[in-house]
Design a protein around this motif. Structure first.
Motif, PDB file in Angstrom:
ATOM      1  N   GLY A   1       0.747  -1.172   0.165  1.00 20.15           N
ATOM      2  CA  GLY A   1       0.167   0.077   0.024  1.00 20.15           C
ATOM      3  C   GLY A   1       0.808   1.325   0.022  1.00 20.15           C
ATOM      4  N   PRO A   2       0.127   2.456  -0.053  1.00 24.84           N
ATOM      5  CA  PRO A   2       1.087   3.621  -0.200  1.00 24.84           C
ATOM      6  C   PRO A   2       1.626   3.948   1.073  1.00 24.84           C
ATOM      7  CG  PRO A   2      -1.249   3.984  -0.678  1.00 24.84           C
ATOM      8  CD  PRO A   2      -1.276   2.510  -0.038  1.00 24.84           C
ATOM      9  N   GLY A   3       2.934   4.523   1.367  1.00 20.53           N
ATOM     10  CA  GLY A   3       3.953   4.565   2.229  1.00 20.53           C
ATOM     11  C   GLY A   3       3.008   5.508   3.521  1.00 20.53           C
ATOM     12  N   MET A   4       2.210   6.583   2.863  1.00 21.60           N
ATOM     13  CA  MET A   4       1.464   7.405   3.698  1.00 21.60           C
ATOM     14  C   MET A   4       0.376   6.536   4.478  1.00 21.60           C
ATOM     15  SD  MET A   4       2.569  10.628   3.860  1.00 21.60           S
ATOM     16  CE  MET A   4       1.401  11.002   4.911  1.00 21.60           C
ATOM     17  N   THR A   5      -0.244   5.398   4.015  1.00 22.28           N
ATOM     18  CA  THR A   5      -1.043   4.532   4.844  1.00 22.28           C
ATOM     19  C   THR A   5      -0.376   4.052   6.034  1.00 22.28           C
ATOM     20  OG1 THR A   5      -2.327   4.243   3.137  1.00 22.28           O
ATOM     21  CG2 THR A   5      -2.521   2.885   4.624  1.00 22.28           C
ATOM     22  N   CYS A   6       0.865   3.423   5.654  1.00 23.82           N
ATOM     23  CA  CYS A   6       1.765   2.929   6.606  1.00 23.82           C
ATOM     24  C   CYS A   6       2.159   3.709   7.493  1.00 23.82           C
ATOM     25  CB  CYS A   6       2.955   2.176   5.829  1.00 23.82           C
ATOM     26  SG  CYS A   6       2.495   0.712   4.526  1.00 23.82           S
ATOM     27  N   TRP A   7       2.724   4.800   7.183  1.00 24.06           N
ATOM     28  CA  TRP A   7       2.925   5.857   8.169  1.00 24.06           C
ATOM     29  C   TRP A   7       1.853   6.423   9.120  1.00 24.06           C
ATOM     30  CZ3 TRP A   7       1.657  11.265   8.835  1.00 24.06           C
ATOM     31  CH2 TRP A   7       2.604  12.034   9.509  1.00 24.06           C
ATOM     32  N   ARG A   8       0.709   6.611   8.712  1.00 22.28           N
ATOM     33  CA  ARG A   8      -0.507   6.935   9.499  1.00 22.28           C
ATOM     34  C   ARG A   8      -0.726   5.805  10.546  1.00 22.28           C
ATOM     35  NH1 ARG A   8      -3.009   8.317   4.811  1.00 22.28           N
ATOM     36  NH2 ARG A   8      -2.647  10.370   4.377  1.00 22.28           N
ATOM     37  N   ARG A   9      -0.669   4.716   9.950  1.00 25.49           N
ATOM     38  CA  ARG A   9      -1.275   3.348  10.775  1.00 25.49           C
ATOM     39  C   ARG A   9      -0.094   3.369  12.098  1.00 25.49           C
ATOM     40  NH1 ARG A   9      -4.269  -1.222   8.102  1.00 25.49           N
ATOM     41  NH2 ARG A   9      -5.445   0.111   6.664  1.00 25.49           N
ATOM     42  N   LEU A  10       1.069   3.575  11.618  1.00 22.54           N
ATOM     43  CA  LEU A  10       2.451   3.477  12.617  1.00 22.54           C
ATOM     44  C   LEU A  10       2.063   4.497  13.722  1.00 22.54           C
ATOM     45  CD1 LEU A  10       4.705   2.166  13.787  1.00 22.54           C
ATOM     46  CD2 LEU A  10       6.198   3.699  12.230  1.00 22.54           C
ATOM     47  N   GLY A  11       1.540   5.849  13.292  1.00 17.68           N
ATOM     48  CA  GLY A  11       1.562   6.983  14.073  1.00 17.68           C
ATOM     49  C   GLY A  11       0.418   6.712  15.079  1.00 17.68           C
ATOM     50  N   ARG A  12      -0.534   5.678  14.868  1.00 18.08           N
ATOM     51  CA  ARG A  12      -1.574   5.497  15.442  1.00 18.08           C
ATOM     52  C   ARG A  12      -1.439   4.383  16.656  1.00 18.08           C
ATOM     53  NH1 ARG A  12      -5.548   4.934  10.326  1.00 18.08           N
ATOM     54  NH2 ARG A  12      -5.975   7.222  10.155  1.00 18.08           N
ATOM     55  N   VAL A  13      -0.353   3.695  16.477  1.00 17.15           N
ATOM     56  CA  VAL A  13       0.180   2.720  17.809  1.00 17.15           C
ATOM     57  C   VAL A  13       0.018   3.136  19.042  1.00 17.15           C
ATOM     58  CG1 VAL A  13       1.920   1.299  18.318  1.00 17.15           C
ATOM     59  CG2 VAL A  13       1.426   1.276  15.749  1.00 17.15           C
ATOM     60  N   ASP A  14       0.577   4.451  18.888  1.00 17.41           N
ATOM     61  CA  ASP A  14       0.960   4.946  20.381  1.00 17.41           C
ATOM     62  C   ASP A  14      -0.770   5.234  20.916  1.00 17.41           C
ATOM     63  OD1 ASP A  14       2.212   6.236  22.614  1.00 17.41           O
ATOM     64  OD2 ASP A  14       1.542   8.088  21.790  1.00 17.41           O
ATOM     65  N   ARG A  15      -1.575   5.588  19.991  1.00 16.31           N
ATOM     66  CA  ARG A  15      -3.062   6.161  20.672  1.00 16.31           C
ATOM     67  C   ARG A  15      -3.562   4.734  20.983  1.00 16.31           C
ATOM     68  NH1 ARG A  15      -6.320   9.629  16.396  1.00 16.31           N
ATOM     69  NH2 ARG A  15      -5.203   7.931  15.081  1.00 16.31           N
ATOM     70  N   TRP A  16      -3.212   3.636  20.276  1.00 11.97           N
ATOM     71  CA  TRP A  16      -3.904   2.346  20.912  1.00 11.97           C
ATOM     72  C   TRP A  16      -3.181   1.829  21.913  1.00 11.97           C
ATOM     73  CZ3 TRP A  16      -2.784   0.070  15.310  1.00 11.97           C
ATOM     74  CH2 TRP A  16      -3.642   0.560  14.455  1.00 11.97           C
ATOM     75  N   GLY A  17      -2.224   2.474  22.500  1.00 11.32           N
ATOM     76  CA  GLY A  17      -1.649   2.036  23.870  1.00 11.32           C
ATOM     77  C   GLY A  17      -0.746   0.814  23.638  1.00 11.32           C
ATOM     78  N   MET A  18      -0.085   0.678  22.321  1.00 14.30           N
ATOM     79  CA  MET A  18       0.780  -0.571  21.998  1.00 14.30           C
ATOM     80  C   MET A  18       2.235  -0.384  22.060  1.00 14.30           C
ATOM     81  SD  MET A  18      -1.457  -2.241  19.130  1.00 14.30           S
ATOM     82  CE  MET A  18      -0.190  -3.339  18.515  1.00 14.30           C
ATOM     83  N   ALA A  19       2.386   1.164  22.529  1.00 18.53           N
ATOM     84  CA  ALA A  19       3.758   1.629  22.440  1.00 18.53           C
ATOM     85  C   ALA A  19       4.345   1.740  23.901  1.00 18.53           C
ATOM     86  CB  ALA A  19       3.985   2.647  21.858  1.00 18.53           C
ATOM     87  N   PRO A  20       4.493   0.829  24.864  1.00 17.88           N
ATOM     88  CA  PRO A  20       4.694   1.168  26.387  1.00 17.88           C
ATOM     89  C   PRO A  20       6.196   1.568  26.246  1.00 17.88           C
ATOM     90  CG  PRO A  20       4.922  -1.253  25.682  1.00 17.88           C
ATOM     91  CD  PRO A  20       4.369  -0.613  24.548  1.00 17.88           C
ATOM     92  N   THR A  21       7.203   1.354  25.420  1.00 20.94           N
ATOM     93  CA  THR A  21       8.385   1.991  25.730  1.00 20.94           C
ATOM     94  C   THR A  21       8.586   3.290  25.622  1.00 20.94           C
ATOM     95  OG1 THR A  21       9.037   1.605  23.307  1.00 20.94           O
ATOM     96  CG2 THR A  21       9.757  -0.309  24.760  1.00 20.94           C
ATOM     97  N   ALA A  22       7.770   3.807  24.912  1.00 23.85           N
ATOM     98  CA  ALA A  22       7.699   5.367  24.738  1.00 23.85           C
ATOM     99  C   ALA A  22       7.177   6.102  26.070  1.00 23.85           C
ATOM    100  CB  ALA A  22       6.772   5.881  23.874  1.00 23.85           C
TER     101      ALA A  22
END
Length: 121
Positions: free
Chosen positions: A65-86
């Motif tokens: 898929g488009p790189g922007m789609t991948c970039w946006r979904r990666l940016g949502r990881v923190d909102r989903w609470g899946m980035a505890p290391t941050a």
């Protein structure tokens, strides 16, 4: 036997990752385009992180898929609470960050820059 590419996610790993992702229902009112499959987008994210290419240069031939789609979904990881290391583990003091770096030493995501043209048509 050929070695799998580092961005390819096998079925065993995907059965672990998939339940962690939120279920996104398609809107009934103005449904828009069909959503890219999460597994392909995840592999696109891994490809960019492994190769270090810019998001907008993600090869369409790979089918992620488009790189922007991948970039946006990666940016949502923190909102989903899946980035505890941050933020650190619960009950743990947050780590001090150097500007521009994540606690693991990785770079912060920057908005992709597009050459030429303007957003207003």
């Amino acid at each position: 036997m050929a070695r799998p590419k580092p961005w390819e996610v096998d079925d065993e790993l995907w059965t672990v990752i998939e339940p962690l992702l939120p279920k996104v229902e398609r809107r009934t009112w103005h449904p828009g385009r069909k959503r890219r499959p999460d597994r392909l987008v995840f592999q696109g994210i891994l490809f960019v992180l492994h190769t270090g290419i810019a998001w907008e240069h993600l090869p369409q031939e790979l089918g992620f898929g488009p790189g922007m789609t991948c970039w946006r979904r990666l940016g949502r990881v923190d909102r989903w609470g899946m980035a505890p290391t941050a933020r650190g583990a619960p009950g743990q003091a947050p780590q001090r960050e150097r500007p521009g770096l994540l606690p693991g030493g990785g770079r912060r995501l920057s908005y992709p820059s597009f050459e030429g043209g303007s957003k207003t048509g």
